[in-house]
Design an enzyme around this catalytic site. Structure first.
Site, PDB file in Angstrom:
ATOM      1  N   CYS A   1      13.365   3.270  -3.873  1.00 56.94           N
ATOM      2  CA  CYS A   1      12.389   4.000  -2.858  1.00 56.94           C
ATOM      3  C   CYS A   1      13.159   5.227  -2.192  1.00 56.94           C
ATOM      4  O   CYS A   1      12.422   6.160  -2.261  1.00 56.94           O
ATOM      5  CB  CYS A   1      12.391   3.134  -1.527  1.00 56.94           C
ATOM      6  SG  CYS A   1      13.738   2.367  -0.841  1.00 56.94           S
TER       7      CYS A   1
ATOM      8  N   GLU B   1       8.839  -0.378   5.761  1.00 58.79           N
ATOM      9  CA  GLU B   1       9.500   0.385   4.942  1.00 58.79           C
ATOM     10  C   GLU B   1       8.895   0.510   3.599  1.00 58.79           C
ATOM     11  O   GLU B   1       8.915  -0.020   2.684  1.00 58.79           O
ATOM     12  CB  GLU B   1      10.996  -0.185   4.577  1.00 58.79           C
ATOM     13  CG  GLU B   1      11.649  -0.671   5.795  1.00 58.79           C
ATOM     14  CD  GLU B   1      12.544   0.567   6.518  1.00 58.79           C
ATOM     15  OE1 GLU B   1      12.452   1.344   5.877  1.00 58.79           O
ATOM     16  OE2 GLU B   1      13.250   0.351   7.182  1.00 58.79           O
TER      17      GLU B   1
HETATM   18  P1  NAP Z   1       4.085  -4.081  -3.352  1.00 59.11           P
HETATM   19  O1  NAP Z   1       3.214  -4.122  -4.702  1.00 59.11           O
HETATM   20  O2  NAP Z   1       3.504  -3.375  -2.440  1.00 59.11           O
HETATM   21  O3  NAP Z   1       4.705  -5.264  -3.085  1.00 59.11           O
HETATM   22  C1  NAP Z   1       5.650  -5.566  -2.298  1.00 59.11           C
HETATM   23  C2  NAP Z   1       5.502  -6.814  -1.394  1.00 59.11           C
HETATM   24  O4  NAP Z   1       4.064  -6.671  -0.847  1.00 59.11           O
HETATM   25  C3  NAP Z   1       5.255  -8.020  -2.666  1.00 59.11           C
HETATM   26  O5  NAP Z   1       5.612  -9.082  -1.867  1.00 59.11           O
HETATM   27  C4  NAP Z   1       3.662  -8.031  -2.651  1.00 59.11           C
HETATM   28  O6  NAP Z   1       3.483  -9.407  -3.177  1.00 59.11           O
HETATM   29  C5  NAP Z   1       3.234  -7.818  -1.353  1.00 59.11           C
HETATM   30  N1  NAP Z   1       1.853  -7.382  -1.069  1.00 59.11           N
HETATM   31  C6  NAP Z   1       1.317  -6.266  -1.845  1.00 59.11           C
HETATM   32  N2  NAP Z   1       0.125  -6.069  -1.604  1.00 59.11           N
HETATM   33  C7  NAP Z   1       0.101  -6.926  -0.305  1.00 59.11           C
HETATM   34  C8  NAP Z   1      -0.947  -6.896   0.413  1.00 59.11           C
HETATM   35  N3  NAP Z   1      -2.364  -6.561   0.351  1.00 59.11           N
HETATM   36  N4  NAP Z   1      -0.945  -8.108   1.487  1.00 59.11           N
HETATM   37  C9  NAP Z   1      -0.044  -8.670   1.838  1.00 59.11           C
HETATM   38  N5  NAP Z   1       1.091  -8.594   0.732  1.00 59.11           N
HETATM   39  C10 NAP Z   1       1.131  -7.620  -0.279  1.00 59.11           C
HETATM   40  O7  NAP Z   1       5.144  -2.930  -3.916  1.00 59.11           O
HETATM   41  P2  NAP Z   1       6.146  -3.149  -5.199  1.00 59.11           P
HETATM   42  O8  NAP Z   1       5.598  -2.477  -6.580  1.00 59.11           O
HETATM   43  O9  NAP Z   1       6.782  -4.597  -5.280  1.00 59.11           O
HETATM   44  O10 NAP Z   1       7.500  -2.099  -4.792  1.00 59.11           O
HETATM   45  C11 NAP Z   1       7.433  -0.893  -5.111  1.00 59.11           C
HETATM   46  C12 NAP Z   1       7.360  -0.015  -3.707  1.00 59.11           C
HETATM   47  O11 NAP Z   1       8.057  -0.491  -2.609  1.00 59.11           O
HETATM   48  C13 NAP Z   1       7.691   1.321  -3.926  1.00 59.11           C
HETATM   49  O12 NAP Z   1       6.386   2.061  -3.524  1.00 59.11           O
HETATM   50  C14 NAP Z   1       8.779   1.602  -3.179  1.00 59.11           C
HETATM   51  O13 NAP Z   1       9.027   2.887  -2.734  1.00 59.11           O
HETATM   52  C15 NAP Z   1       8.578   0.666  -2.089  1.00 59.11           C
HETATM   53  N6  NAP Z   1       9.996   0.468  -1.419  1.00 59.11           N
HETATM   54  C16 NAP Z   1      10.409   0.909  -0.158  1.00 59.11           C
HETATM   55  C17 NAP Z   1      11.652   0.575   0.178  1.00 59.11           C
HETATM   56  C18 NAP Z   1      12.125   1.031   1.623  1.00 59.11           C
HETATM   57  O14 NAP Z   1      13.008   0.740   2.105  1.00 59.11           O
HETATM   58  N7  NAP Z   1      11.228   2.067   2.241  1.00 59.11           N
HETATM   59  C19 NAP Z   1      12.519  -0.181  -0.596  1.00 59.11           C
HETATM   60  C20 NAP Z   1      12.087  -0.557  -1.828  1.00 59.11           C
HETATM   61  C21 NAP Z   1      10.960  -0.330  -2.259  1.00 59.11           C
HETATM   62  P3  NAP Z   1       2.977  -9.731  -4.653  1.00 59.11           P
HETATM   63  O15 NAP Z   1       4.107  -9.560  -5.390  1.00 59.11           O
HETATM   64  O16 NAP Z   1       2.622 -11.081  -4.653  1.00 59.11           O
HETATM   65  O17 NAP Z   1       1.897  -8.788  -4.866  1.00 59.11           O
END
Ligand code: NAP
Length: 454
Positions: free
Chosen positions: A261, A227
């Protein structure tokens, strides 16, 4: 250390020691033991605990809402609604999981042939901070009801929420280690995916995180649901009710201080109503009260982190440099914390960051188009495909466009795009694959096992 910094003030509130890989693997062992017990339970037994979890959520709603607001800055009224939505989800899957996962019979030459949905085992959930409770419950309620176990790697800035959720399932009398939180950072995720006890991974987060995790999981033939990000279009057609359109568009853009999102991010407005829409929309965005997220009357709080705020501002700056006009906001306020004001960019066109990238904050990109056909073309001209909304007084026309023309996982007519435990939720293209919620979501991480008896 995982650090919690209050985004409203910039003050460090608390630090949590990170777990070593060894501690994380020890926890997985305990989760596996709890799962051996849980997978043998029947639906009424699971449902009773899930209803108890709803009770814990409601009983401690104020405390959980405060925790979310403190850690990631969402307005407190929204935080309270988020807790209630989690409770509703617990009850919904308590009531419906057995029906959703009932065995299905096939007429064959066998005496009995059917398929039944058996649990897969431990599901690892890598989750974001933006809806720190709901994102987790959205995966956990169907999965625990399906007989799986959950291991949560939450975003590094919301460790308090992550631990509180673990506690909720304990307080609701689930097996002690059926749902566990791992306080690890993103560099440790790969090792956890590699553990044989982890059978599947669900990721909610950025496209980059989703792809990195899916690559690792794919190499090990482990199933994933992704997602990811979105840049949802909101189409405003010539016959739209501008009152409904402006109010819904502003709400959609400002919910969670713009960090959703499925927030509307690109406002694709036909020429005939463009100027009238922009005037009303800017007025409404300007009226939104930005302030202390702990206050009930606050509509827009700070963003979750200053680095995210700075990245957003850079996208705004580059969009304006490329020729768009900023008609509201667009300046970082002089105060501590991760603040960014409601902002409206107009004359946004292809090639600009606000046209092609996801803007995760209260920044609206308005794109002027000639007519309905051009609006549909622009709406689909994106690497994302999460949600979309369309405003028209003609419901049939809106429904036709929503159903047949828009490339997105959820398309809403004259309404705000939202997730709902009763409906599938997910995206296409770079917004990811697989579905959460509903009959489809609960079947993502089960073994659809065929049984044949001669
Ligand atoms: P993010 O930086 O990708 O972080 C999300 C999760 O992934 C965190 O637990 C993060 O850990 C982990 N993570 C990041 N990079 C990783 C990697 N290379 N390997 C393993 N784990 C990794 O995203 P965010 O800034 O927290 O959230 C915003 C994004 O989420 C936006 O793009 C939004 O659209 C999307 N989102 C999508 C949905 C949906 O349902 N489609 C819902 C909500 C949000 P750390 O915090 O330790 O970096």
């Amino acid at each position: 250390m995982l650090q919690v910094i209050n985004p409203a003030t910039g003050i460090l509130i608390r630090q949590y020691p990170k777990m070593s890989e060894l501690s994380a693997l020890n926890i997985l062992e305990r989760v596996a033991e709890s799962h051996d017990e849980w997978r043998e339970t029947d639906f009424p037994y699971r449902a009773e605990r899930m209803r108890a979890a709803a009770g814990v959520l409601r009983g401690r709603a104020g405390e959980f809402a405060q925790l979310m607001t403190l850690e990631m800055g969402k307005p407190i009224a929204e935080a309270r609604s988020e807790v209630e939505k989690c409770a509703i989800s617990c009850e919904y899957y308590a009531d419906h999981a057995e029906r959703m996962l009932a065995p299905e019979t096939a007429n064959t030459e066998a005496a009995r042939s059917y398929w039944t949905y058996r649990p897969l085992g431990i599901v690892l959930a890598v989750m974001p901070w933006n809806f720190p409770f709901w994102q987790v419950f959205r995966f956990a309620t169907p999965n625990l009801m399906a007989g799986n176990a959950g291991v949560l790697k939450h975003a590094s800035n919301v460790p308090g929420c992550a631990l509180a959720i673990e506690e909720i399932f304990r307080e609701a009398n689930f097996p002690h280690d059926l749902f566990r939180t791992l306080l690890v950072d993103n560099s440790q995720v790969s090792g956890i995916i590699g553990d044989e006890r982890v059978r599947a991974i669900t990721v909610t987060g950025s496209v980059a995180a989703g792809k990195a995790i899916a690559e690792k999981a794919g190499a090990l033939a482990k199933k994933t649901v992704l997602e990811l990000g979105g840049s949802d279009p909101c189409l405003v057609l010539a016959d739209a009710d501008l009152g409904i359109a402006t109010e819904t568009c502003a709400k959609s853009r400002l919910i969670n201080s713009g960090q959703s999102c499925i927030a509307a991010k690109r406002f694709v407005v036909v020429d005939a109503v463009h100027d009238a829409f922009v005037e009303r929309f800017v007025e409404r965005m300007n009226r939104a009260k930005m302030g202390d997220p702990m206050r009930d009357d606050t509509e827009v709080g700070p963003l979750a982190r200053t680095d995210l705020r700075d990245a957003l501002h850079d996208q705004v700056r580059r969009t304006v440099e490329a020729g768009a006009r900023c008609v509201l906001g667009g300046e970082i306020p002089e105060r501590d914390g991760a603040w960014y004001p409601p902002t409206v960019l107009v004359d946004v066109s292809p090639g600009m960051p606000a046209y092609g990238e996801e803007l995760f904050g209260p920044v609206a990109a308005v794109i002027r188009v000639r007519d309905e056909e051009a609006a549909i073309k622009v709406a689909n001209d994106t690497s994302f495909g999460l949600g979309a909304a369309i405003f028209t007084r003609d419901n049939e026309r809106g429904e036709r466009i929503a159903r047949d023309r828009l490339e997105a996982g959820s398309c809403f007519v004259n309404a705000l795009v939202k997730s709902d435990p009763r409906l599938p939720f997910g995206g296409i293209k770079e917004s990811g694959y697989g579905r959460e919620l509903s009959d489809l979501g609960i079947r993502e991480f089960v073994n659809a096992k065929t049984v044949w008896v001669r």
